[in-house]
Write a protein that holds these residues in place. Structure first.
Motif, PDB file in Angstrom:
ATOM      1  N   VAL A  54     114.542 -44.539  68.755  1.00 28.53           N
ATOM      2  CA  VAL A  54     115.464 -44.140  67.703  1.00 28.53           C
ATOM      3  C   VAL A  54     115.120 -42.698  67.366  1.00 28.53           C
ATOM      4  O   VAL A  54     114.049 -42.412  66.841  1.00 28.53           O
ATOM      5  CB  VAL A  54     115.318 -45.054  66.460  1.00 28.53           C
ATOM      6  N   SER A  55     115.997 -41.810  67.710  1.00 30.54           N
ATOM      7  CA  SER A  55     115.709 -40.397  67.537  1.00 30.54           C
ATOM      8  C   SER A  55     116.890 -39.697  66.893  1.00 30.54           C
ATOM      9  O   SER A  55     117.975 -40.242  66.788  1.00 30.54           O
ATOM     10  CB  SER A  55     115.392 -39.762  68.890  1.00 30.54           C
ATOM     11  N   ILE A  56     116.637 -38.486  66.475  1.00 36.83           N
ATOM     12  CA  ILE A  56     117.661 -37.645  65.851  1.00 36.83           C
ATOM     13  C   ILE A  56     117.890 -36.468  66.781  1.00 36.83           C
ATOM     14  O   ILE A  56     116.941 -35.804  67.197  1.00 36.83           O
ATOM     15  CB  ILE A  56     117.187 -37.166  64.464  1.00 36.83           C
ATOM     16  N   ASP A  69     123.303 -35.352  65.333  1.00 36.96           N
ATOM     17  CA  ASP A  69     123.809 -36.577  65.958  1.00 36.96           C
ATOM     18  C   ASP A  69     125.311 -36.495  66.221  1.00 36.96           C
ATOM     19  O   ASP A  69     126.053 -37.452  66.016  1.00 36.96           O
ATOM     20  CB  ASP A  69     123.476 -37.809  65.122  1.00 36.96           C
ATOM     21  N   LEU A  82     119.327 -35.809  56.957  1.00 41.24           N
ATOM     22  CA  LEU A  82     118.017 -36.381  57.241  1.00 41.24           C
ATOM     23  C   LEU A  82     117.387 -37.090  56.056  1.00 41.24           C
ATOM     24  O   LEU A  82     116.298 -37.634  56.184  1.00 41.24           O
ATOM     25  CB  LEU A  82     117.078 -35.283  57.750  1.00 41.24           C
ATOM     26  N   LYS A  83     118.070 -37.100  54.910  1.00 36.63           N
ATOM     27  CA  LYS A  83     117.538 -37.771  53.732  1.00 36.63           C
ATOM     28  C   LYS A  83     117.468 -39.279  54.007  1.00 36.63           C
ATOM     29  O   LYS A  83     118.421 -39.888  54.450  1.00 36.63           O
ATOM     30  CB  LYS A  83     118.441 -37.511  52.528  1.00 36.63           C
ATOM     31  N   LYS A  85     115.626 -40.696  56.280  1.00 39.57           N
ATOM     32  CA  LYS A  85     115.155 -40.954  57.645  1.00 39.57           C
ATOM     33  C   LYS A  85     113.625 -40.910  57.662  1.00 39.57           C
ATOM     34  O   LYS A  85     112.997 -40.230  56.852  1.00 39.57           O
ATOM     35  CB  LYS A  85     115.698 -39.907  58.623  1.00 39.57           C
ATOM     36  N   ASN A  86     113.047 -41.621  58.583  1.00 39.84           N
ATOM     37  CA  ASN A  86     111.601 -41.655  58.727  1.00 39.84           C
ATOM     38  C   ASN A  86     111.110 -40.307  59.259  1.00 39.84           C
ATOM     39  O   ASN A  86     111.549 -39.865  60.313  1.00 39.84           O
ATOM     40  CB  ASN A  86     111.219 -42.782  59.695  1.00 39.84           C
ATOM     41  N   SER A  89     110.044 -40.159  62.905  1.00 35.62           N
ATOM     42  CA  SER A  89     110.982 -40.351  64.016  1.00 35.62           C
ATOM     43  C   SER A  89     111.135 -39.036  64.775  1.00 35.62           C
ATOM     44  O   SER A  89     111.176 -37.962  64.181  1.00 35.62           O
ATOM     45  CB  SER A  89     112.336 -40.847  63.506  1.00 35.62           C
ATOM     46  N   ILE A  91     112.557 -35.881  66.738  1.00 33.27           N
ATOM     47  CA  ILE A  91     113.763 -35.051  66.672  1.00 33.27           C
ATOM     48  C   ILE A  91     113.844 -34.259  67.975  1.00 33.27           C
ATOM     49  O   ILE A  91     112.864 -33.649  68.398  1.00 33.27           O
ATOM     50  CB  ILE A  91     113.723 -34.102  65.462  1.00 33.27           C
ATOM     51  N   PHE A 116     109.215 -33.337  58.909  1.00 31.67           N
ATOM     52  CA  PHE A 116     109.345 -33.862  60.269  1.00 31.67           C
ATOM     53  C   PHE A 116     108.374 -33.113  61.175  1.00 31.67           C
ATOM     54  O   PHE A 116     108.425 -31.897  61.286  1.00 31.67           O
ATOM     55  CB  PHE A 116     110.783 -33.719  60.776  1.00 31.67           C
TER      56      PHE A 116
END
Length: 125
Positions: A54-56, A69, A82-83, A85-86, A89, A91, A116
């Motif tokens: 699961v990536s951005i 995305d 991106l608010k 989001k882990n 994760s 990017i 990130f």
């Protein structure tokens, strides 16, 4: 001469034509519906393939437009996307080779300020 009366219509040729048209539409639709933002990626010698997670994906087009995305946004809109989001994760940041380096650094700086840490720069082999 006597005029013949038609009791039925032969629909087999019409069905053949409709099936040919259906095949044409379906084959062209698969080429059109890729949904990919066209970018010319620069090449790098240390490029590696990553397993799918699961990536951005963040893309910077040649004209400076930013896509998160696949959705267009501006530099300030990245934080709203991106608010929630882990931050762990991964990017994947890809920029067109004709894109402004300043825009690339601005996006990279915003990602770092949002916490990130796993940012991968996408290149070609």
């Amino acid at each position: 001469m006597q005029i013949k009366k038609f009791d039925s219509i032969n629909v087999v040729p019409m069905i053949d034509i409709m099936l040919v048209l259906l095949v044409i539409v379906l084959t062209t639709a698969t080429f059109i519906a890729k949904g990919v933002i066209p970018l010319e990626l620069p090449s790098g010698k240390s490029a590696r393939n990553f397993p799918p997670k699961v990536s951005i994906k963040i893309s910077i087009a040649a004209d400076g437009k930013i896509y998160v995305d696949g959705h267009p946004t501006d530099a300030e809109g990245i934080s709203s996307f991106l608010k929630g989001k882990n931050p762990k994760s991964p990017i994947f940041l890809s920029g067109d080779k004709k894109a402004s380096y300043e825009r690339f650094v601005d996006v990279l700086d915003r990602l770092k300020s949002l916490g990130f840490g796993t940012i991968n720069i996408v290149t070609l082999r």
